[in-house]
Design a protein around this motif. Structure first.
Motif, short mmCIF file in Angstrom:
data_model
loop_
_atom_site.label_atom_id
_atom_site.label_comp_id
_atom_site.label_asym_id
_atom_site.label_seq_id
_atom_site.Cartn_x
_atom_site.Cartn_y
_atom_site.Cartn_z
N VAL A 1 43.43 34.89 102.87
CA VAL A 1 43.00 36.26 102.59
C VAL A 1 41.60 36.28 101.97
N VAL A 2 41.29 35.27 101.15
CA VAL A 2 39.93 35.23 100.57
C VAL A 2 38.91 35.09 101.69
N THR A 3 39.22 34.24 102.65
CA THR A 3 38.35 34.14 103.84
C THR A 3 38.19 35.53 104.45
N HIS B 1 48.05 45.92 93.28
CA HIS B 1 46.87 45.44 92.60
C HIS B 1 47.11 44.21 91.73
N ASN B 2 46.28 43.20 91.95
CA ASN B 2 46.20 42.05 91.06
C ASN B 2 44.93 42.21 90.26
N PRO B 3 44.97 42.35 88.94
CA PRO B 3 46.08 42.01 88.06
C PRO B 3 46.89 43.16 87.48
N SER C 1 41.27 46.35 102.74
CA SER C 1 42.42 46.53 101.86
C SER C 1 43.22 45.23 101.80
N ASP C 2 43.13 44.57 100.66
CA ASP C 2 43.87 43.32 100.45
C ASP C 2 45.29 43.69 100.02
N GLU C 3 46.24 43.51 100.94
CA GLU C 3 47.63 43.91 100.68
C GLU C 3 48.53 42.68 100.63
C1 LIG Z 1 44.83 39.84 95.63
C2 LIG Z 1 44.79 38.44 96.16
N1 LIG Z 1 44.12 38.19 97.29
C3 LIG Z 1 44.04 36.94 97.81
C4 LIG Z 1 44.65 35.87 97.18
C5 LIG Z 1 44.54 34.50 97.76
O1 LIG Z 1 44.68 34.52 99.14
P1 LIG Z 1 44.49 33.22 100.02
O2 LIG Z 1 45.07 32.07 99.25
O3 LIG Z 1 45.26 33.54 101.27
O4 LIG Z 1 43.04 33.06 100.27
C6 LIG Z 1 45.33 36.09 95.98
C7 LIG Z 1 45.92 34.96 95.25
O5 LIG Z 1 46.23 35.05 94.10
C8 LIG Z 1 45.42 37.41 95.47
O6 LIG Z 1 46.09 37.68 94.35
#
Ligand SMILES: Cc1ncc(COP(=O)(O)O)c(C=O)c1O
Length: 395
Positions: A96-98, A173-175, A201-203
């Motif tokens: 997801v970060v990618t 939402h994180n955190p 949107s990061d879900e």
């Molecule tokens: C909101 C969020 N996005 C992405 C990630 C990490 O995603 P990935 O490991 O698939 O790159 C995390 C991991 O804690 C997260 O909390």
């Protein structure tokens, strides 16, 4: 009651026996690691069985996503979130970060602004500069009456200057653990339409909603015009605890935006590895009962954290609606370095400073209850045993 109550979240394999980020950080020290966002539980039996069968076969040649995998994902998202996506909309990613770094490029953020609200998962803060863009942000604010984190709408609008191209949303939402509701999401969608923004949107935490009265709503599901400008990121990694298998999805309904996204991936982003695909298929198709049992366990862990923290002098938190993360305000406790303070007490937490909000810590309650209880007891003891003047000074 779930049909299958045999899942054991209390006893887990000793994570110190294998290399790993979470437990490795404090190797050889009596510090319980409640920091990085993975859980201490083994993956669901259905996922382990699928992986074993695939390993038994012994062939690991180049492999693209196959029809039953795609069906499992499409059906799983429709079943769990009511969002009917088309197979064509999927772009598979090794993380997801990618995905959100690629979104910066696909949105044309080079030299432009990328908006996000703080506090936020730290790689959001780094993504704009990684991609020659500029971070613009506003803080989420705690509504003291409702004890709920909210958007500061005026500050958000002010931060999104005319040169902003991308709105990076994290939902759930994180955190802070919020599950944003339809009204909030429509408001974000309207801003995106008015200001001609792409929404990423990061879900990733959408399978971890703890409060059944607050279901997760994928923002792209709300409206055609919002969908047209959206890149939604999902993954089986958090919900089924398989983050190191690196399999994630970008869901991009608009063909032109999807083409731009694929173009910026070209030659740089590797394929997902075959074990990630295998685990994803099993998780989305067969991981439901395990997820239901997990959510029960996490709900009870969350309630323990909320009760314990409310009794700790100087600490405060809002109740997380989703995730296994607690966002704890330590500013009332008069601690200059809360993470160092709790490490000295034998508990490893994440530092709010890296999320853009110093004075807070993030506690991961995705662990066995005995570990959690011991960690909370250590934190309470450390705060009680502190010289009185530290707290008096703060009052
Ligand atoms: C909101 C969020 N996005 C992405 C990630 C990490 O995603 P990935 O490991 O698939 O790159 C995390 C991991 O804690 C997260 O909390």
């Amino acid at each position: 009651m779930h049909e299958n109550m045999n899942f054991d979240f209390d006893g887990h394999p000793d994570r110190r026996m294998v290399p790993g980020e979470k437990w490795g950080r404090y190797a050889g020290r009596d510090i319980l690691p409640l920091w990085v966002a993975d859980m201490d539980f083994p993956a669901p039996p259905a996922v382990l069985a699928a992986l074993s069968a695939r390993i038994e076969h012994g062939i690991f040649g180049y492999t693209h996503p196959w029809p039953s995998l795609i069906d499992a994902v499409v059906d799983g998202i429709a079943r769990d979130h009511g969002w009917q996506i088309e197979p064509d909309w999927l772009v598979w990613l090794p993380g997801v970060v990618t995905g959100f770094n690629l979104a910066c490029r696909a949105a044309g953020a080079e030299g432009a602004g990328v908006f996000t609200a703080t506090p936020i998962y730290p790689p959001f803060l780094a993504a704009p500069a990684n991609n020659a863009g500029r971070l613009v942000h506003s803080p989420l604010v705690l509504d003291e009456c409702q004890q709920r984190w909210q958007w500061d709408r005026a500050a958000t609008l002010a931060a999104i200057a005319p040169y902003t191209r991308l709105f990076m949303l994290c939902n759930p939402h994180n955190p802070v653990g919020r599950v944003f509701d339809e009204e909030e999401l429509r408001w974000i969608g309207e801003i995106a339409i008015e200001r001609d923004l792409v929404i990423c949107s990061d879900e990733i935490h959408c399978g971890l909603v703890l409060d059944p009265a607050k279901p997760h709503i994928p923002i792209a599901m709300l409206d055609r015009e919002i969908a047209r400008r959206s890149i939604t990121l999902m993954a089986p990694s958090k919900t089924w605890n398989i983050p190191a298998l690196y399999c994630a999805l970008a869901i991009i309904p608009d063909a032109t935006l999807r083409m731009r996204f694929r173009r910026v991936m070209r030659g740089i982003v590797p394929e997902v590895n075959v074990l990630g695909f295998v685990a994803a298929e099993a998780a989305y198709r067969d991981g439901g009962p395990w997820r239901a049992a997990l959510l029960d366990y996490l709900r009870a862990n969350r309630d323990r954290v909320v009760d314990a923290v409310s009794a700790m002098p100087g600490l405060a938190m809002a109740v997380p609606e989703a995730t296994y993360l607690a966002w704890i305000d330590c500013r009332g406790a008069g601690l200059t370095e809360p993470v160092a303070f709790f490490e000295a007490a034998g508990v490893g937490l994440s530092d709010g400073r890296f999320f853009g909000m110093p004075g807070f810590v993030r506690l991961n309650f995705g662990c066995a209850r005995a570990t959690l209880d011991e960690a909370l007891a250590r934190m309470a003891r450390a705060l009680e045993q502190r010289p009185r003047h530290a707290l008096d000074h703060q009052r």
